[in-house]
Design a protein around this motif. Structure first.
Motif, PDB file in Angstrom:
ATOM      1  N   PHE A   1       0.814  -1.221   0.000  1.00 39.15           N
ATOM      2  CA  PHE A   1       0.000   0.000   0.000  1.00 39.15           C
ATOM      3  C   PHE A   1       0.844   1.266   0.000  1.00 39.15           C
ATOM      4  O   PHE A   1       2.021   1.242   0.379  1.00 39.15           O
ATOM      5  CB  PHE A   1      -0.968  -0.003   1.185  1.00 39.15           C
ATOM      6  N   ASP A   2       0.200   2.381  -0.430  1.00 35.15           N
ATOM      7  CA  ASP A   2       0.883   3.680  -0.385  1.00 35.15           C
ATOM      8  C   ASP A   2       0.861   4.221   1.051  1.00 35.15           C
ATOM      9  O   ASP A   2       1.836   4.757   1.540  1.00 35.15           O
ATOM     10  CB  ASP A   2       0.189   4.687  -1.313  1.00 35.15           C
ATOM     11  N   TYR A   3      -0.299   4.100   1.668  1.00 32.98           N
ATOM     12  CA  TYR A   3      -0.448   4.507   3.075  1.00 32.98           C
ATOM     13  C   TYR A   3      -1.771   3.961   3.592  1.00 32.98           C
ATOM     14  O   TYR A   3      -2.484   3.270   2.850  1.00 32.98           O
ATOM     15  CB  TYR A   3      -0.344   6.036   3.248  1.00 32.98           C
ATOM     16  N   GLU A   4      -2.082   4.255   4.878  1.00 38.07           N
ATOM     17  CA  GLU A   4      -3.299   3.707   5.471  1.00 38.07           C
ATOM     18  C   GLU A   4      -4.231   4.835   5.919  1.00 38.07           C
ATOM     19  O   GLU A   4      -3.768   5.888   6.361  1.00 38.07           O
ATOM     20  CB  GLU A   4      -2.951   2.829   6.673  1.00 38.07           C
ATOM     21  N   VAL A   5      -5.531   4.589   5.794  1.00 37.33           N
ATOM     22  CA  VAL A   5      -6.532   5.554   6.269  1.00 37.33           C
ATOM     23  C   VAL A   5      -7.615   4.807   7.036  1.00 37.33           C
ATOM     24  O   VAL A   5      -7.724   3.584   6.940  1.00 37.33           O
ATOM     25  CB  VAL A   5      -7.213   6.329   5.105  1.00 37.33           C
ATOM     26  N   SER A   6      -8.403   5.558   7.787  1.00 37.30           N
ATOM     27  CA  SER A   6      -9.591   4.945   8.398  1.00 37.30           C
ATOM     28  C   SER A   6     -10.767   5.889   8.250  1.00 37.30           C
ATOM     29  O   SER A   6     -10.604   7.114   8.190  1.00 37.30           O
ATOM     30  CB  SER A   6      -9.352   4.607   9.868  1.00 37.30           C
ATOM     31  N   GLN A   7     -11.920   5.261   8.174  1.00 38.26           N
ATOM     32  CA  GLN A   7     -13.178   6.020   8.102  1.00 38.26           C
ATOM     33  C   GLN A   7     -13.983   5.683   9.349  1.00 38.26           C
ATOM     34  O   GLN A   7     -14.252   4.520   9.632  1.00 38.26           O
ATOM     35  CB  GLN A   7     -13.961   5.628   6.841  1.00 38.26           C
ATOM     36  N   VAL A   8     -14.340   6.717  10.096  1.00 42.83           N
ATOM     37  CA  VAL A   8     -15.202   6.558  11.272  1.00 42.83           C
ATOM     38  C   VAL A   8     -16.581   7.076  10.885  1.00 42.83           C
ATOM     39  O   VAL A   8     -16.701   8.165  10.313  1.00 42.83           O
ATOM     40  CB  VAL A   8     -14.649   7.358  12.476  1.00 42.83           C
ATOM     41  N   ALA A   9     -17.617   6.289  11.173  1.00 41.35           N
ATOM     42  CA  ALA A   9     -18.988   6.691  10.858  1.00 41.35           C
ATOM     43  C   ALA A   9     -19.855   6.489  12.086  1.00 41.35           C
ATOM     44  O   ALA A   9     -19.519   5.692  12.974  1.00 41.35           O
ATOM     45  CB  ALA A   9     -19.531   5.860   9.704  1.00 41.35           C
ATOM     46  N   ALA A  10     -20.959   7.212  12.139  1.00 42.36           N
ATOM     47  CA  ALA A  10     -21.913   7.021  13.231  1.00 42.36           C
ATOM     48  C   ALA A  10     -23.292   6.794  12.636  1.00 42.36           C
ATOM     49  O   ALA A  10     -23.628   7.349  11.580  1.00 42.36           O
ATOM     50  CB  ALA A  10     -21.946   8.252  14.136  1.00 42.36           C
ATOM     51  N   ARG A  11     -24.084   5.945  13.297  1.00 42.64           N
ATOM     52  CA  ARG A  11     -25.483   5.772  12.898  1.00 42.64           C
ATOM     53  C   ARG A  11     -26.312   5.703  14.178  1.00 42.64           C
ATOM     54  O   ARG A  11     -25.853   5.151  15.193  1.00 42.64           O
ATOM     55  CB  ARG A  11     -25.660   4.501  12.079  1.00 42.64           C
TER      56      ARG A  11
END
Ligand code: AMP
Length: 350
Positions: free
Chosen positions: A164-174
């Motif tokens: 991978f080039d780099y890492e990300v994260s997505q935080v969501a709320a429901r």
């Protein structure tokens, strides 16, 4: 979570294995095992809603609870997040790209799967793996034997190594009312398999569109309530899902000061069916984990814009005992101060 909930008039009771935990500084704490039916019944009787901030809480005893106290996020999401195979199967079902993999239950299967996925590849325990624990990198055939010796005997999964080039994260709320919101994407830097620091918002509109689409599908699938986080590998304009966390997440700690409503507040709002708060960023943030031992407090506070969080845990090598968040108006200012903070927080991990 309690710190976010108290201003809303909420009260908390915790169950944890010892009294010496961060929650114990703030609220009544019931001590014992997470799978003790009597303690879980007591907790459920005392509370209007049960939630968790660790994804390895045993699911079966929670399923057997007698009353009708809601447990949120849903147990199906907790169960999926506990098993890397179930996670990958869910990603595939929802059309979310993930690394190639094979389940491994014997040494012969390991050799066969490694031949098929090619080296390097990563052998991981299906369960109880986090912060890079329960993983073995295979670089060639010579690693088959030691990898099996290290991890054999439990259910395993062999994963293709993602360059991978780099890492990300997505935080969501429901929320239980079906309202959803998404935090800005965070870029995460790991060291030795442990989250070292996060930068947010990370501006990558194409990636963010994909990430939101993927999490939306997961939130719908589980009829989710609370915070859901997915960690991704970035390969060009593509995202490859690594793992999900059905809980507030370390890569979302920056939201305490860096977003208009923190992930912790939106978690409690979501599980209680309250309106969700604005997840947008207040400026340019960075969150650095403090591992092993706390740096000197005054040195941290010397950095203008630094917010220190000391969890009050006893120091132990590589233990996450706190974090520090920077919130700045200007990105360049954040980046400069991040370097100062990283120097103070430097630890023994390589
Ligand atoms: P995990 O416990 O799966 O989150 O892994 C911890 C870290 O190891 C990840 O954040 C990555 O930096 C690295 N890692 C895990 N799986 C892979 C993979 N399949 N390919 C490349 N790096 C990986």
């Amino acid at each position: 979570m309690a710190l976010a909930g108290y201003p809303l008039g909420l009260r908390f009771t915790f169950l944890d294995r010892t009294e010496d935990t961060p929650g114990g500084q703030l609220a009544e704490i019931i001590t014992g095992d997470f799978d003790d039916p009597a303690l879980l019944e007591r907790l459920a009787a005392e509370c209007d809603c049960l939630t968790f901030d660790w994804e390895n809480v045993p699911v079966e005893p929670l399923k057997k609870l007698s009353g009708d106290t809601p447990i949120l996020p849903p147990l199906a999401a907790l169960e999926t997040g506990q098993d890397r195979l179930a996670e990958k199967q869910l990603f595939a079902r929802l059309g979310i790209p993930t690394a190639g993999y094979a389940t491994v239950d014997s040494k012969a299967e390991l050799a066969e799967a490694a031949g098929r996925l090619e080296y390097p590849c990563l052998l991981k325990t299906r369960r109880m793996g986090y912060d890079g624990k329960g993983q073995y990198m295979l670089r060639g055939e010579d690693d088959l034997e030691p990898a099996w010796e290290a991890l054999g005997g439990t259910a395993l999964i062999l994963e293709e190594f993602v360059n991978f080039d780099y890492e990300v994260s997505q935080v969501a709320a429901r929320s239980t009312r079906g309202e959803t919101c998404f935090y800005p994407l965070a870029r995460n830097v790991h060291k030795g398999g442990i989250l070292h620091y996060s930068i947010a918002p990370w501006s990558a509109p194409v990636l963010e569109t994909h990430a939101r689409e993927y999490l939306e599908a997961m939130l719908e699938h589980f009829d989710y309530a609370g915070i859901l986080t997915v960690e991704f590998f970035v390969c060009g304009e593509r995202l490859i899902a690594n793992e999900m966390a059905p809980r507030v997440h370390n890569s979302g700690h920056w939201t305490i000061e860096g977003a208009h409503t923190s992930q912790f507040e939106n978690h409690v709002r979501g599980i209680l069916g309250l309106p969700l708060g604005d997840p947008s960023a207040r400026g340019h943030s960075a969150m650095v984990n403090l591992l092993g031992a706390m740096p000197e407090l005054s040195a941290l506070l010397d950095i203008q814009g630094a917010h220190v969080h000391d969890y009050g845990k006893s120091p132990r090598p590589l233990r996450k005992i706190g974090h520090c968040t920077l919130v700045c108006d200007e990105q360049a200012d954040r980046d400069n101060k991040l370097q100062d903070l990283l120097e103070l927080a430097s630890t023994e991990i390589d």
